[in-house]
Scaffold this active site. Structure first.
Site, mmCIF file in Angstrom:
data_model
loop_
_atom_site.group_PDB
_atom_site.id
_atom_site.type_symbol
_atom_site.label_atom_id
_atom_site.label_comp_id
_atom_site.label_asym_id
_atom_site.label_seq_id
_atom_site.Cartn_x
_atom_site.Cartn_y
_atom_site.Cartn_z
ATOM 1 N N ASP A 90 0.868 -1.182 0.000
ATOM 2 C CA ASP A 90 0.000 0.000 0.000
ATOM 3 C C ASP A 90 0.900 1.226 0.000
ATOM 4 O O ASP A 90 2.032 1.158 -0.459
ATOM 5 C CB ASP A 90 -0.959 -0.038 1.191
ATOM 6 C CG ASP A 90 -2.290 0.654 0.907
ATOM 7 O OD1 ASP A 90 -2.257 1.857 0.611
ATOM 8 O OD2 ASP A 90 -3.348 0.008 0.978
ATOM 9 N N HIS B 113 2.019 1.820 -3.206
ATOM 10 C CA HIS B 113 1.056 2.747 -3.811
ATOM 11 C C HIS B 113 1.548 4.182 -3.782
ATOM 12 O O HIS B 113 0.771 5.106 -3.981
ATOM 13 C CB HIS B 113 -0.297 2.641 -3.109
ATOM 14 C CG HIS B 113 -0.987 1.338 -3.339
ATOM 15 N ND1 HIS B 113 -2.249 1.069 -2.849
ATOM 16 C CD2 HIS B 113 -0.601 0.218 -4.003
ATOM 17 C CE1 HIS B 113 -2.603 -0.161 -3.202
ATOM 18 N NE2 HIS B 113 -1.613 -0.698 -3.897
#
Length: 422
Positions: free
Chosen positions: A241, A264
């Site tokens: 993430d 991310h």
């Protein structure tokens, strides 16, 4: 003791065994050093009164004996020490969890992790594995590793972008703390966030390594919420993430010389998910490298949010390697719908260079209700290398360029893509 147990239960909703140990922690920190039935702590008789080795309190480094009680019993002595004290995790593999290190403590505390600490895969009544709370002037250091055993729970994580969802436990949470130093340690395969700072002030994080597979859900490297004056320096974060996510109420955050990827990206947000969120300001990201991340530099806010502000956010001197969505402001993040009421202003993206696998190099998609103001995009030179990376294309590269909606965007310097039409 019963009153302390009741208060802790209401605050943390933890299991009975942890309640008893927590009560001992609170009691030891205010009872003149008395420990377990009135016996004095070991500091008075120890050859080295400032270092407390968990193996002297029953910890077994065999990787299979749950040592959480040894951690907490050691903590009682460290927290109650009238002089600066160290909790030492020596070489070995120690199974533990969950563990709560509660203050306030009498003196400065250092936790020195040399060995490997492995999380249990079940038995979590609280949303964290290791919780540090109200421990000012803490130093967490060492060459050791926190292994969260996230691979045991990732398949069951269905949170995604849901508004309400209970994440698996965070590996390391720091709450209600000031003057914290974190350096040298590693975190592997966290069940959810590797590190979570909430209601903290003056935190310096450097030379750490956080890793989890690219497909591991919600494994943010470092997440901030209501955190002020935070520095994240000289670290490597490769996870599933956001490498760093700066959440609500966070101010004066510096991220420098961080290598991010997979993951991310480096994000401000998501913002606006909850009611009455505090503003975010003074976020400066500089001299970082991003490698094959799903997003690059991102600001994300939820639709249908309460009013708040995100101001003075700067991303400068960034190198990107095969990054998707290199520069993005997304004010329709999440699944709620409606216009975001987070007002974004005074934003800078400057000296961004490298390669991208996305033709839309810049995506500034802001709220119709509160359009973005003062977004500056300067000296961005990113070559398109195709959807999977590889050979460099021509400078034109078939790029769509920049997409802008509901935003006052000012382009300047050398750009490798067409600007948004005015």
């Amino acid at each position: 003791m019963a009153n302390a147990r009741s208060l802790v239960a209401k605050a943390n909703n933890i299991n009975v065994g942890s309640l008893i140990l927590m009560a001992l922690v609170f009691g030891s920190c205010v009872a003149n050093g008395e420990y377990l039935g009135g016996r004095r702590g070991l500091a008075a008789n120890s050859g080295n009164p400032t270092v407390y080795d968990i193996t002297k309190f029953g910890a077994v480094g065999d990787g299979s004996t749950n040592t959480f009680k040894a951690f907490l019993n050691t903590w009682i002595q460290v927290c109650d020490s009238p002089v600066p004290a160290t909790l030492l995790v020596p070489k070995g593999t120690f199974l533990a969890g969950p563990v709560i290190f509660a203050g306030p403590c009498k003196s400065k505390v250092t936790v020195n992790v040399i060995g490997t600490i492995i999380a249990t895969t079940s038995g979590y009544a609280t949303p964290e594995w290791f919780l540090f709370e109200r421990v000012d002037n803490l130093v967490l250091t060492g060459t050791g590793t926190f292994h969260g055993k996230g691979e045991a729970v990732w398949k069951a994580d269905g949170c995604g972008k849901k508004v309400q969802c209970n994440l698996p436990p965070t590996s390391l949470k720091f709450r209600n703390m000031k003057n914290v130093e974190i350096n040298g340690i590693s975190s592997v395969n966290a069940k959810a966030f590797h590190m979570f700072l909430v209601k903290t002030e003056n935190v310096n994080i450097q030379n750490i390594k956080l890793t989890a597979p690219a497909e591991s859900p919600n494994t943010d490297g470092i997440h901030l919420s209501n955190a002020d004056n935070v520095s994240i320096l000289d670290s490597t974060i490769a996870t599933g993430d956001d490498c760093v996510s700066v959440g609500r109420g966070s101010n004066n955050v510096t991220v420098e010389r961080v290598i991010c990827g997979p993951g991310h990206g480096l994000s401000v947000g998501s913002l606006g998910k909850y009611k009455n969120e505090e503003d975010v300001s003074g976020i400066h990201v500089n001299n970082c490298t991003m490698i094959e991340t799903d997003n690059g530099l991102r600001i994300k806010t939820w639709g249908g949010s309460d009013p708040s502000k995100a101001v003075d956010i700067k991303f400068e001197n960034i190198i990107m390697q095969s990054v998707k969505n290199p520069i993005i402001i997304d004010q329709n993040y999440g699944s709620r719908g409606g216009d975001s009421q987070v007002a974004i202003s005074d934003i800078l993206f400057k000296n961004i260079r490298g390669t991208t696998i996305t033709k839309d190099v810049v995506q500034i998609m802001c709220s119709k209700s509160v359009p973005c103001q003062g977004v500056n995009v300067v000296d961005v030179n990113l070559d398109y290398v195709g959807k999977t990376g590889g050979e460099k294309k021509s400078s034109s590269g078939g790029l769509v360029g920049a997409l802008c909606d509901n935003a006052n965007v000012i382009f300047g310097g050398k750009l490798s893509f067409p600007m948004c039409p005015k």
